[in-house]
Enzyme design. Structure first.
Site, PDB file in Angstrom:
ATOM      1  N   ARG A  75      78.208  33.146  42.838  1.00 23.33           N
ATOM      2  CA  ARG A  75      76.959  32.460  43.040  1.00 23.33           C
ATOM      3  C   ARG A  75      76.029  33.170  42.037  1.00 23.33           C
ATOM      4  O   ARG A  75      75.873  34.419  41.983  1.00 23.33           O
ATOM      5  CB  ARG A  75      76.366  32.349  44.421  1.00 23.33           C
ATOM      6  CG  ARG A  75      75.168  31.700  44.692  1.00 23.33           C
ATOM      7  CD  ARG A  75      74.991  31.554  46.185  1.00 23.33           C
ATOM      8  NE  ARG A  75      73.478  30.964  46.725  1.00 23.33           N
ATOM      9  CZ  ARG A  75      72.585  31.573  46.768  1.00 23.33           C
ATOM     10  NH1 ARG A  75      72.332  32.775  46.919  1.00 23.33           N
ATOM     11  NH2 ARG A  75      71.534  31.123  47.291  1.00 23.33           N
ATOM     12  N   GLU A 166      66.346  28.408  49.001  1.00 25.26           N
ATOM     13  CA  GLU A 166      65.634  28.446  50.267  1.00 25.26           C
ATOM     14  C   GLU A 166      64.472  27.589  50.410  1.00 25.26           C
ATOM     15  O   GLU A 166      63.184  28.091  50.463  1.00 25.26           O
ATOM     16  CB  GLU A 166      65.285  30.082  50.654  1.00 25.26           C
ATOM     17  CG  GLU A 166      66.589  30.907  50.696  1.00 25.26           C
ATOM     18  CD  GLU A 166      66.550  32.373  51.359  1.00 25.26           C
ATOM     19  OE1 GLU A 166      65.301  32.768  51.090  1.00 25.26           O
ATOM     20  OE2 GLU A 166      67.286  32.873  51.723  1.00 25.26           O
ATOM     21  N   GLU A 268      74.195  32.610  51.653  1.00 23.46           N
ATOM     22  CA  GLU A 268      73.773  33.951  51.671  1.00 23.46           C
ATOM     23  C   GLU A 268      73.958  34.591  53.047  1.00 23.46           C
ATOM     24  O   GLU A 268      73.371  34.106  54.078  1.00 23.46           O
ATOM     25  CB  GLU A 268      72.561  34.020  51.378  1.00 23.46           C
ATOM     26  CG  GLU A 268      71.657  33.453  49.948  1.00 23.46           C
ATOM     27  CD  GLU A 268      70.523  33.753  49.699  1.00 23.46           C
ATOM     28  OE1 GLU A 268      69.809  34.716  50.454  1.00 23.46           O
ATOM     29  OE2 GLU A 268      69.767  33.089  48.949  1.00 23.46           O
TER      30      GLU A 268
END
Ligand code: CA
Length: 371
Positions: A75, A166, A268
């Site tokens: 990522r 996020e 994450e």
């Protein structure tokens, strides 16, 4: 070195399924579990002298250490114009090429900022600060298409793309903030359309932090779905010392996978292998037992990863897609601190990397690669 020979054969065996995954996904077939690592800070680490080793001290390219350990995805975050010149288009293209050459799939993570974008901060890129909303919408499209088309041209087409990072508080504040959901949706539609137009076959992911917060996930995804934002996958950050219990993560992932009929990924997560610090800059997590039952130790790090992966694998109907370790290679290297605007900033994360203070792999890397 006997193991090096053995690993070369293992590498060839691992590369094939990783490369085949993109095609399998496009066909909607059952996919391999994602054993991912975010390695966004790796090029800067290397530039400042960071080195990576196996447990016996044999030094090798970190991308290949990950690959030979069984990692099948990386990522990579993208910033628009960061002060330090890392994580921009050219750097991301170069690192994606390395990853693809090692047979790894690539998830690209667009922040739409010049620096960190997360629930507490979603600052517009400086170059976009005077834009009208219509111009911002175009800028999201153009930046996304610009980076992805450069990747395609370099032979490093990504398999999945996060539009925003996020997004709990929206993005590109204040225009795309959480209290302007119509505009947030328009920005996300722009980004998603750019992905579909420029990276053929790539999935679009929308990503929130607080993986155990089901009311947050329902609020956001209901709002975006009702406004016509296209997405193929749901991403969650889940840091076990911040984001609630493993059972809360399970409940949320089960619910959203079913409610939106999409695969879910923990994109994450991390956990410390030690409570100690390496570079004199205080670590964000420094407790000796950040979560009950899981000490800050190599065993605790490995066991927590297994526990999180078990949650994802238990999501019904094969919709638990996989897990990405956040900043697996972010060891304490002077010059590679957290703040792209401050060359002397330190690292608050080195005790949660998958390489220890002697630059050697922690046991959790093998755990990740064999999930
Ligand atoms: Ca530190």
């Amino acid at each position: 070195m006997k193991r090096r020979t053995a690993l070369t054969a293992a590498a060839a065996a691992l590369a094939a399924p990783a490369l085949a995954l993109g095609a399998a996904e496009s066909a909607g077939a059952q996919t391999a579990f994602v054993r991912g690592a975010d390695i966004s800070s790796l090029p800067k680490s290397e530039a400042f002298g960071g080195t990576y080793m196996w447990s016996d001290g044999y030094r090798e390219d970190a991308v290949w250490i990950l690959q030979k350990s069984g990692v099948n995805w990386v990522r990579l975050k993208v910033w628009v114009n960061p002060a330090d010149g890392y994580n921009n288009k050219a750097r991301v293209v170069a690192l994606a090429k390395r990853a693809r050459a090692a047979g790894l799939n690539v998830l690209v993570d667009f922040h739409y900022s010049d620096t960190w974008a997360d629930p507490g901060t979603q600052t517009k890129p400086a170059a976009w600060s005077g834009y009208s909303f219509a111009q911002l919408r175009t800028a999201v499209y153009n930046h996304t298409a610009d980076v992805l088309s450069a990747m395609v041209a370099a032979g490093a087409t990504p398999q999945m793309v996060q539009v925003g990072n996020e997004l709990n508080g929206g993005m590109l504040w204040p225009d795309g903030r959480y209290d302007k959901l119509d505009q947030l949706a328009q920005l996300l539609i722009s980004g998603a359309n750019a992905v579909y137009a420029t990276a053929p076959g790539a999935k679009v992911m929308l990503h929130l932090a607080e993986g155990g917060n089901n009311s947050l996930f329902r609020w956001f995804f209901d709002a975006m779905k009702s406004r016509g934002v296209p997405f193929d996958a749901i991403g969650a950050s889940y840091y076990p010392y911040w984001h609630g219990s493993l059972s809360g993560l399970q409940s949320n992932l089960n619910d959203v996978a079913s409610r939106y009929a999409k695969p879910v990924y923990v994109v994450e997560t991390a956990y410390p292998f030690t409570s100690g610090d390496s570079d004199g800059f205080a670590n964000i997590i420094s407790a000796s037992t950040p979560v009950s039952g899981y000490p800050a130790s190599t065993t605790g790090q490995s066991n927590m990863l297994k526990a999180i992966a078990n949650v994802v694998k238990a999501v019904p109907n094969g919709r638990g897609g996989g897990v990405f370790w956040w900043e697996a290679t972010w060891t304490a290297v002077k010059g590679n601190g957290w703040d792209p605007t401050n060359p002397s900033s330190g690292n608050g994360w080195e005790n949660q990397a998958l390489f220890d203070y002697a630059w050697k792999v922690t046991p959790a890397l093998k755990t990740l690669g064999t999930l």
